[in-house]
Write an enzyme that holds these catalytic residues in place. Structure first.
Site, PDB file in Angstrom:
ATOM      1  N   SER A  64      -6.740   0.569   0.183  1.00 51.16           N
ATOM      2  CA  SER A  64      -7.741   0.077  -0.766  1.00 51.16           C
ATOM      3  C   SER A  64      -9.041   0.886  -0.800  1.00 51.16           C
ATOM      4  O   SER A  64      -9.968   0.498  -1.512  1.00 51.16           O
ATOM      5  CB  SER A  64      -8.062  -1.387  -0.442  1.00 51.16           C
ATOM      6  N   ASP A  90      -9.999  -4.860 -10.799  1.00 48.50           N
ATOM      7  CA  ASP A  90     -10.697  -4.560 -12.064  1.00 48.50           C
ATOM      8  C   ASP A  90     -10.804  -3.055 -12.293  1.00 48.50           C
ATOM      9  O   ASP A  90     -11.049  -2.600 -13.411  1.00 48.50           O
ATOM     10  CB  ASP A  90     -12.096  -5.198 -12.074  1.00 48.50           C
ATOM     11  N   GLU A  91     -10.610  -2.262 -11.212  1.00 47.16           N
ATOM     12  CA  GLU A  91     -10.770  -0.813 -11.367  1.00 47.16           C
ATOM     13  C   GLU A  91      -9.684  -0.192 -12.251  1.00 47.16           C
ATOM     14  O   GLU A  91      -9.806   0.959 -12.669  1.00 47.16           O
ATOM     15  CB  GLU A  91     -10.795  -0.132  -9.997  1.00 47.16           C
ATOM     16  N   TYR A 119      -7.009   5.739  -6.297  1.00 44.27           N
ATOM     17  CA  TYR A 119      -6.686   4.370  -5.868  1.00 44.27           C
ATOM     18  C   TYR A 119      -6.374   3.495  -7.084  1.00 44.27           C
ATOM     19  O   TYR A 119      -5.328   2.828  -7.149  1.00 44.27           O
ATOM     20  CB  TYR A 119      -7.863   3.774  -5.072  1.00 44.27           C
ATOM     21  N   ILE A 161      -9.248  -9.639   2.357  1.00 47.48           N
ATOM     22  CA  ILE A 161      -8.972 -10.809   1.509  1.00 47.48           C
ATOM     23  C   ILE A 161      -7.793 -11.587   2.094  1.00 47.48           C
ATOM     24  O   ILE A 161      -7.769 -12.824   2.057  1.00 47.48           O
ATOM     25  CB  ILE A 161      -8.678 -10.390   0.049  1.00 47.48           C
TER      26      ILE A 161
HETATM   27  P1  NAD Z   1      -7.758  -4.263   2.945  1.00 43.52           P
HETATM   28  O1  NAD Z   1      -7.676  -2.780   2.848  1.00 43.52           O
HETATM   29  O2  NAD Z   1      -8.866  -4.890   3.706  1.00 43.52           O
HETATM   30  O3  NAD Z   1      -6.401  -4.831   3.563  1.00 43.52           O
HETATM   31  C1  NAD Z   1      -5.136  -4.398   3.167  1.00 43.52           C
HETATM   32  C2  NAD Z   1      -4.113  -4.907   4.174  1.00 43.52           C
HETATM   33  O4  NAD Z   1      -2.827  -4.445   3.751  1.00 43.52           O
HETATM   34  C3  NAD Z   1      -4.343  -4.381   5.589  1.00 43.52           C
HETATM   35  O5  NAD Z   1      -4.218  -5.429   6.533  1.00 43.52           O
HETATM   36  C4  NAD Z   1      -3.240  -3.346   5.777  1.00 43.52           C
HETATM   37  O6  NAD Z   1      -2.796  -3.253   7.120  1.00 43.52           O
HETATM   38  C5  NAD Z   1      -2.154  -3.894   4.874  1.00 43.52           C
HETATM   39  N1  NAD Z   1      -1.240  -2.865   4.374  1.00 43.52           N
HETATM   40  C6  NAD Z   1      -1.547  -1.679   3.798  1.00 43.52           C
HETATM   41  N2  NAD Z   1      -0.427  -1.031   3.447  1.00 43.52           N
HETATM   42  C7  NAD Z   1       0.615  -1.818   3.798  1.00 43.52           C
HETATM   43  C8  NAD Z   1       2.022  -1.701   3.706  1.00 43.52           C
HETATM   44  N3  NAD Z   1       2.581  -0.627   3.159  1.00 43.52           N
HETATM   45  N4  NAD Z   1       2.784  -2.708   4.167  1.00 43.52           N
HETATM   46  C9  NAD Z   1       2.228  -3.810   4.733  1.00 43.52           C
HETATM   47  N5  NAD Z   1       0.897  -3.973   4.858  1.00 43.52           N
HETATM   48  C10 NAD Z   1       0.093  -2.992   4.400  1.00 43.52           C
HETATM   49  O7  NAD Z   1      -7.719  -4.758   1.442  1.00 43.52           O
HETATM   50  P2  NAD Z   1      -8.401  -6.061   0.820  1.00 43.52           P
HETATM   51  O8  NAD Z   1      -9.820  -5.753   0.536  1.00 43.52           O
HETATM   52  O9  NAD Z   1      -8.051  -7.253   1.617  1.00 43.52           O
HETATM   53  O10 NAD Z   1      -7.640  -6.115  -0.576  1.00 43.52           O
HETATM   54  C11 NAD Z   1      -6.457  -6.876  -0.750  1.00 43.52           C
HETATM   55  C12 NAD Z   1      -5.912  -6.579  -2.135  1.00 43.52           C
HETATM   56  O11 NAD Z   1      -6.892  -6.885  -3.116  1.00 43.52           O
HETATM   57  C13 NAD Z   1      -5.542  -5.109  -2.332  1.00 43.52           C
HETATM   58  O12 NAD Z   1      -4.346  -5.069  -3.078  1.00 43.52           O
HETATM   59  C14 NAD Z   1      -6.684  -4.535  -3.138  1.00 43.52           C
HETATM   60  O13 NAD Z   1      -6.235  -3.487  -3.974  1.00 43.52           O
HETATM   61  C15 NAD Z   1      -7.113  -5.756  -3.939  1.00 43.52           C
HETATM   62  N6  NAD Z   1      -8.543  -5.794  -4.313  1.00 43.52           N
HETATM   63  C16 NAD Z   1      -9.526  -5.776  -3.344  1.00 43.52           C
HETATM   64  C17 NAD Z   1     -10.851  -5.859  -3.722  1.00 43.52           C
HETATM   65  C18 NAD Z   1     -11.964  -5.871  -2.697  1.00 43.52           C
HETATM   66  O14 NAD Z   1     -13.146  -5.800  -3.078  1.00 43.52           O
HETATM   67  N7  NAD Z   1     -11.702  -5.998  -1.421  1.00 43.52           N
HETATM   68  C19 NAD Z   1     -11.210  -5.930  -5.077  1.00 43.52           C
HETATM   69  C20 NAD Z   1     -10.169  -5.943  -6.030  1.00 43.52           C
HETATM   70  C21 NAD Z   1      -8.856  -5.878  -5.635  1.00 43.52           C
END
Ligand code: NAD
Length: 327
Positions: free
Chosen positions: A82, A129-130, A152, A15
């Site tokens: 995530s 949403d989880e 998570y 994202i």
């Molecule tokens: P992702 O796992 O693809 O990316 C997470 C990014 O955060 C990665 O680039 C990673 O290197 C970085 N990261 C992890 N730990 C870190 C730290 N301690 N310091 C700095 N960087 C760090 O996740 P995503 O799918 O892009 O999700 C982004 C956010 O949205 C997350 O907070 C996730 O919980 C939330 N979210 C995602 C979804 C989904 O479907 N993808 C749905 C709901 C919520």
């Protein structure tokens, strides 16, 4: 008008990349922070930095350990571990990034940052949403109790509570956004859509959790990115906002659509035997049967998702089919 300045943590994630790109297209200055874990899209981020050399910069840092933030209008915190399956195996990194990382950002904003102490930025926490747990019928609104059912989700719920309590104790303004399952380009292939396509490419069977019965809603990552900016621009502070399109289906339907597109080139042209490509023997412990959230609050600000799953999934299968996996 002066340019808006955003810190985006997790800017190299699925994202994070799309969101950073949208902010830059809209003329923002963006300071990215990412630890570059195994999921990070380093090449996509470098491309963005080349396209926007004067308005985008990023640093390789862990949000748990950083000791400063630049002067900014808002900190969008997307950095997180995530993957639910990883959190079931070992949740240490989840506690570090998703809870301690958030605590560190909050401390910097309220206590430690010389640059921003006179003008605290908004803290925009990207949750999920989880945190509500599952719901067989109906939907959770933002006032529902938090009942996370996997490690998570528990760390994300803990972070939300930390942000809310921090706001009351230390006078910080925040927005918490709770998006549903996202889909789109550049997702790491531990998540359902890219993992299915990668297994088909490798002539492996798709491992379908719990016979494919769990129901998931699907929101396109570009709709989510639009929602974040809209909330920043228009929404009431110190509030929580759900973000979900109206599209939901069980995982079996999602997987068979992908298989149809992969082999037959069309979403509704069924292959003769799905069992040749699907392994139904895998169950995830504590599997959530269905997630569903209502989004009246954000819709009142004018947000409507623009992307249609059945159209986008055709493009997406073709995108991932051509992908050269580096993993
Ligand atoms: P992702 O796992 O693809 O990316 C997470 C990014 O955060 C990665 O680039 C990673 O290197 C970085 N990261 C992890 N730990 C870190 C730290 N301690 N310091 C700095 N960087 C760090 O996740 P995503 O799918 O892009 O999700 C982004 C956010 O949205 C997350 O907070 C996730 O919980 C939330 N979210 C995602 C979804 C989904 O479907 N993808 C749905 C709901 C919520």
């Amino acid at each position: 008008m002066s340019k808006q300045i955003a810190v985006v943590t997790g800017c190299a994630g699925f994202i994070g990349i799309t969101f950073t790109k949208l902010l830059l297209e809209r003329g923002w200055l963006v300071y990215g922070i990412d630890k570059f874990t195994y999921v990070a899209n380093f090449e996509e981020l470098r491309t963005l930095a080349n396209i926007y050399p004067n308005t985008f910069t990023y640093v390789t840092e862990d949000i748990k350990d950083i000791d400063r933030l630049p002067e900014c209008d808002v900190v969008f915190n997307l950095a997180a571990e995530s993957d639910v399956d990883n959190s079931i195996l070992n949740m240490d990194n989840f506690i570090d990034s998703n809870i301690s990382g958030v605590k560190n950002l909050l401390e910097i904003i309220t206590h430690r940052s010389v640059q921003i102490k006179n003008n605290k930025p908004l803290f925009f926490q990207v949750s999920t949403d989880e945190v509500y747990g599952d719901k067989e019928e109906g939907s959770f609104d933002e006032t529902a109790a938090l009942m996370p059912s996997n490690p998570y989700a528990a760390t994300k719920a803990a972070a939300d509570m930390l942000v809310e309590s921090w706001s009351r104790t230390h006078g910080l303004d925040y927005i918490i956004a709770r998006p549903s399952n996202n889909y789109g380009e550049n997702q790491y292939p531990e998540k359902l859509i890219p993992t299915v396509i990668r297994r088909l490419q490798r002539e492996q069977k798709v491992k379908l959790h719990n016979k494919g019965l769990p129901v998931r809603s699907w929101t396109h990552v570009e709709d989510t990115a639009e929602a974040f900016i809209l909330l920043y621009e228009k929404a009431c502070r110190n509030n929580i906002y759900n973000i979900q399109s109206d599209y939901e289906q069980n995982n079996f339907v999602t997987v068979t659509k992908i298989i149809n597109i992969y082999f037959m080139g069309a979403i509704n042209v069924e292959i003769p035997n799905y069992d040749e490509h699907i392994d139904y023997e895998y169950d995830r412990p504590g599997q959530d049967v269905r997630y569903s959230i209502s989004c009246e609050s954000i819709k009142n600000y004018g947000w409507t998702p623009k992307k249609n799953f059945d159209k986008e999934i055709v493009k997406l299968v073709n995108f991932y089919k051509k992908r050269k996996w580096k993993w």
